[in-house]
Scaffold this motif. Structure first.
Motif, PDB file in Angstrom:
ATOM      1  N   LEU A   1       0.794  -1.254   0.198  1.00  0.00           N
ATOM      2  CA  LEU A   1      -0.034   0.039  -0.142  1.00  0.00           C
ATOM      3  C   LEU A   1       0.829   1.444   0.105  1.00  0.00           C
ATOM      4  O   LEU A   1       0.572   2.196  -0.928  1.00  0.00           O
ATOM      5  CB  LEU A   1      -0.704   0.192   1.280  1.00  0.00           C
ATOM      6  CG  LEU A   1      -1.922   1.240   1.275  1.00  0.00           C
ATOM      7  CD1 LEU A   1      -2.621   1.534   0.330  1.00  0.00           C
ATOM      8  CD2 LEU A   1      -2.737   1.102   2.340  1.00  0.00           C
ATOM      9  N   ALA A   2       1.755   1.256   0.691  1.00  0.00           N
ATOM     10  CA  ALA A   2       2.725   2.542   0.902  1.00  0.00           C
ATOM     11  C   ALA A   2       3.428   2.763  -0.240  1.00  0.00           C
ATOM     12  O   ALA A   2       3.487   4.024  -0.858  1.00  0.00           O
ATOM     13  CB  ALA A   2       3.778   2.390   1.956  1.00  0.00           C
ATOM     14  N   ASP A   3       3.931   1.977  -1.293  1.00  0.00           N
ATOM     15  CA  ASP A   3       4.448   2.001  -2.425  1.00  0.00           C
ATOM     16  C   ASP A   3       3.474   2.372  -3.491  1.00  0.00           C
ATOM     17  O   ASP A   3       3.789   3.425  -4.098  1.00  0.00           O
ATOM     18  CB  ASP A   3       5.136   0.641  -2.730  1.00  0.00           C
ATOM     19  CG  ASP A   3       6.313   0.145  -2.164  1.00  0.00           C
ATOM     20  OD1 ASP A   3       6.884   1.243  -1.321  1.00  0.00           O
ATOM     21  OD2 ASP A   3       6.541  -0.964  -2.083  1.00  0.00           O
ATOM     22  N   ALA A   4       2.222   1.917  -3.301  1.00  0.00           N
ATOM     23  CA  ALA A   4       1.225   2.208  -4.406  1.00  0.00           C
ATOM     24  C   ALA A   4       0.643   3.851  -4.266  1.00  0.00           C
ATOM     25  O   ALA A   4       0.803   4.376  -5.069  1.00  0.00           O
ATOM     26  CB  ALA A   4       0.029   1.479  -4.170  1.00  0.00           C
ATOM     27  N   GLN A   5       0.663   4.060  -2.902  1.00  0.00           N
ATOM     28  CA  GLN A   5       0.324   5.507  -2.725  1.00  0.00           C
ATOM     29  C   GLN A   5       1.346   6.357  -3.176  1.00  0.00           C
ATOM     30  O   GLN A   5       0.979   7.586  -3.679  1.00  0.00           O
ATOM     31  CB  GLN A   5       0.185   5.716  -1.137  1.00  0.00           C
ATOM     32  CG  GLN A   5      -1.031   5.086  -0.533  1.00  0.00           C
ATOM     33  CD  GLN A   5      -1.268   5.151   0.817  1.00  0.00           C
ATOM     34  OE1 GLN A   5      -0.338   4.903   1.630  1.00  0.00           O
ATOM     35  NE2 GLN A   5      -2.474   5.657   1.430  1.00  0.00           N
TER      36      GLN A   5
ATOM     37  N   VAL B   1      -8.261   4.753  -0.026  1.00  0.00           N
ATOM     38  CA  VAL B   1      -8.024   3.228   0.219  1.00  0.00           C
ATOM     39  C   VAL B   1      -9.302   2.652   0.775  1.00  0.00           C
ATOM     40  O   VAL B   1      -9.953   3.306   1.626  1.00  0.00           O
ATOM     41  CB  VAL B   1      -7.010   3.290   1.162  1.00  0.00           C
ATOM     42  CG1 VAL B   1      -6.706   1.701   1.613  1.00  0.00           C
ATOM     43  CG2 VAL B   1      -5.573   3.848   0.872  1.00  0.00           C
ATOM     44  N   GLU B   2      -9.620   1.327   0.165  1.00  0.00           N
ATOM     45  CA  GLU B   2     -10.807   0.670   0.514  1.00  0.00           C
ATOM     46  C   GLU B   2     -10.321  -0.798   0.784  1.00  0.00           C
ATOM     47  O   GLU B   2      -9.494  -1.290   0.333  1.00  0.00           O
ATOM     48  CB  GLU B   2     -11.951   0.450  -0.472  1.00  0.00           C
ATOM     49  CG  GLU B   2     -12.498   2.150  -0.630  1.00  0.00           C
ATOM     50  CD  GLU B   2     -13.629   1.812  -1.556  1.00  0.00           C
ATOM     51  OE1 GLU B   2     -13.758   0.641  -2.180  1.00  0.00           O
ATOM     52  OE2 GLU B   2     -14.398   2.899  -2.105  1.00  0.00           O
TER      53      GLU B   2
ATOM     54  N   LEU C   1      -2.895  -7.719   4.828  1.00  0.00           N
ATOM     55  CA  LEU C   1      -1.412  -7.962   4.268  1.00  0.00           C
ATOM     56  C   LEU C   1      -1.218  -6.596   3.764  1.00  0.00           C
ATOM     57  O   LEU C   1       0.041  -6.374   3.264  1.00  0.00           O
ATOM     58  CB  LEU C   1      -1.523  -8.764   3.141  1.00  0.00           C
ATOM     59  CG  LEU C   1      -2.195 -10.316   3.181  1.00  0.00           C
ATOM     60  CD1 LEU C   1      -2.001 -11.251   2.282  1.00  0.00           C
ATOM     61  CD2 LEU C   1      -1.017 -10.902   4.301  1.00  0.00           C
ATOM     62  N   ASN C   2      -2.083  -5.464   3.527  1.00  0.00           N
ATOM     63  CA  ASN C   2      -1.781  -4.387   2.905  1.00  0.00           C
ATOM     64  C   ASN C   2      -1.242  -4.420   1.543  1.00  0.00           C
ATOM     65  O   ASN C   2      -0.128  -3.524   1.142  1.00  0.00           O
ATOM     66  CB  ASN C   2      -0.913  -3.392   3.871  1.00  0.00           C
ATOM     67  CG  ASN C   2      -1.659  -2.575   4.854  1.00  0.00           C
ATOM     68  OD1 ASN C   2      -2.945  -2.695   4.912  1.00  0.00           O
ATOM     69  ND2 ASN C   2      -0.885  -2.365   5.891  1.00  0.00           N
ATOM     70  N   LEU C   3      -1.791  -5.209   0.663  1.00  0.00           N
ATOM     71  CA  LEU C   3      -1.233  -5.353  -0.583  1.00  0.00           C
ATOM     72  C   LEU C   3      -2.543  -5.120  -1.335  1.00  0.00           C
ATOM     73  O   LEU C   3      -3.691  -5.123  -1.206  1.00  0.00           O
ATOM     74  CB  LEU C   3      -0.877  -6.886  -1.104  1.00  0.00           C
ATOM     75  CG  LEU C   3       0.324  -7.562  -0.365  1.00  0.00           C
ATOM     76  CD1 LEU C   3       0.600  -8.836  -0.691  1.00  0.00           C
ATOM     77  CD2 LEU C   3       1.600  -6.752  -0.876  1.00  0.00           C
ATOM     78  N   VAL C   4      -2.176  -4.234  -2.720  1.00  0.00           N
ATOM     79  CA  VAL C   4      -3.202  -3.864  -3.500  1.00  0.00           C
ATOM     80  C   VAL C   4      -3.689  -5.034  -4.374  1.00  0.00           C
ATOM     81  O   VAL C   4      -2.920  -5.741  -5.099  1.00  0.00           O
ATOM     82  CB  VAL C   4      -2.572  -2.677  -4.504  1.00  0.00           C
ATOM     83  CG1 VAL C   4      -3.617  -2.169  -5.271  1.00  0.00           C
ATOM     84  CG2 VAL C   4      -2.273  -1.763  -3.660  1.00  0.00           C
ATOM     85  N   ALA C   5      -4.953  -5.333  -4.215  1.00  0.00           N
ATOM     86  CA  ALA C   5      -5.565  -6.317  -4.880  1.00  0.00           C
ATOM     87  C   ALA C   5      -6.408  -5.723  -6.337  1.00  0.00           C
ATOM     88  O   ALA C   5      -6.837  -6.368  -7.250  1.00  0.00           O
ATOM     89  CB  ALA C   5      -6.688  -7.030  -4.102  1.00  0.00           C
TER      90      ALA C   5
ATOM     91  N   GLN D   1      -9.032  11.054  -8.677  1.00  0.00           N
ATOM     92  CA  GLN D   1      -9.063   9.955  -7.485  1.00  0.00           C
ATOM     93  C   GLN D   1      -8.882   8.488  -7.807  1.00  0.00           C
ATOM     94  O   GLN D   1      -9.797   8.239  -8.696  1.00  0.00           O
ATOM     95  CB  GLN D   1     -10.364  10.269  -6.513  1.00  0.00           C
ATOM     96  CG  GLN D   1     -10.086   9.306  -5.298  1.00  0.00           C
ATOM     97  CD  GLN D   1     -11.203   9.534  -4.349  1.00  0.00           C
ATOM     98  OE1 GLN D   1     -12.607   9.258  -4.907  1.00  0.00           O
ATOM     99  NE2 GLN D   1     -11.151  10.115  -3.115  1.00  0.00           N
ATOM    100  N   VAL D   2      -8.023   7.703  -7.423  1.00  0.00           N
ATOM    101  CA  VAL D   2      -7.691   6.273  -7.523  1.00  0.00           C
ATOM    102  C   VAL D   2      -8.130   5.647  -6.515  1.00  0.00           C
ATOM    103  O   VAL D   2      -7.623   6.020  -5.393  1.00  0.00           O
ATOM    104  CB  VAL D   2      -6.356   6.085  -8.086  1.00  0.00           C
ATOM    105  CG1 VAL D   2      -5.994   4.588  -8.314  1.00  0.00           C
ATOM    106  CG2 VAL D   2      -5.857   6.930  -9.071  1.00  0.00           C
ATOM    107  N   ILE D   3      -9.164   4.496  -6.512  1.00  0.00           N
ATOM    108  CA  ILE D   3      -9.400   3.740  -5.242  1.00  0.00           C
ATOM    109  C   ILE D   3      -8.538   2.657  -5.403  1.00  0.00           C
ATOM    110  O   ILE D   3      -8.548   1.895  -6.402  1.00  0.00           O
ATOM    111  CB  ILE D   3     -11.085   3.513  -5.419  1.00  0.00           C
ATOM    112  CG1 ILE D   3     -11.671   4.680  -5.460  1.00  0.00           C
ATOM    113  CG2 ILE D   3     -11.448   2.462  -4.298  1.00  0.00           C
ATOM    114  CD1 ILE D   3     -13.235   4.912  -5.671  1.00  0.00           C
ATOM    115  N   VAL D   4      -7.813   2.388  -4.454  1.00  0.00           N
ATOM    116  CA  VAL D   4      -7.061   0.911  -4.140  1.00  0.00           C
ATOM    117  C   VAL D   4      -7.852   0.171  -3.320  1.00  0.00           C
ATOM    118  O   VAL D   4      -8.141   0.728  -2.324  1.00  0.00           O
ATOM    119  CB  VAL D   4      -5.720   1.095  -4.023  1.00  0.00           C
ATOM    120  CG1 VAL D   4      -4.918   1.920  -5.125  1.00  0.00           C
ATOM    121  CG2 VAL D   4      -5.534   2.131  -2.678  1.00  0.00           C
ATOM    122  N   THR D   5      -7.973  -0.907  -3.753  1.00  0.00           N
ATOM    123  CA  THR D   5      -8.601  -2.223  -2.746  1.00  0.00           C
ATOM    124  C   THR D   5      -7.397  -2.943  -2.111  1.00  0.00           C
ATOM    125  O   THR D   5      -6.600  -3.511  -2.789  1.00  0.00           O
ATOM    126  CB  THR D   5      -9.523  -3.089  -3.300  1.00  0.00           C
ATOM    127  OG1 THR D   5     -10.381  -1.952  -3.974  1.00  0.00           O
ATOM    128  CG2 THR D   5     -10.362  -3.868  -2.504  1.00  0.00           C
TER     129      THR D   5
END
Length: 59
Positions: free
Chosen positions: A9-13, A25-26, A34-38, A53-57
C-alpha cells in the motif's frame, strides 16, 4: 494510469501521488491485513487526468 496491483500500500500510494493522483484506500471484504493492493479503479493503462482520485482495494 500506473499499475499498482500486487504492490504494498505505501509503495502504491507513493507511485500514484507522485504521478499526480489522489488516493482513496478501501479494504476488501475479505481483508487479510497484508496491505497489498488487490485492485484499482481506474484500471492500469487507462488515460486519466492528473488529480483524478484512484481507489485502491487492499487485502
Amino acid at each position: 494510469m500506473p499499475n499498482v496491483r500486487s504492490k504494498k500500500l505505501a509503495d502504491a500510494q507513493k507511485i500514484l501521488t507522485e504521478a499526480g493522483f489522489t488516493v482513496k484506500v478501501e479494504k476488501a471484504p475479505f481483508n487479510l491485513g497484508l496491505n497489498l493492493v488487490a485492485g484499482q479503479n481506474p484500471a492500469a493503462g487507462q488515460k486519466v487526468k492528473p488529480g483524478t482520485q484512484v481507489i485502491v482495494t487492499v487485502v
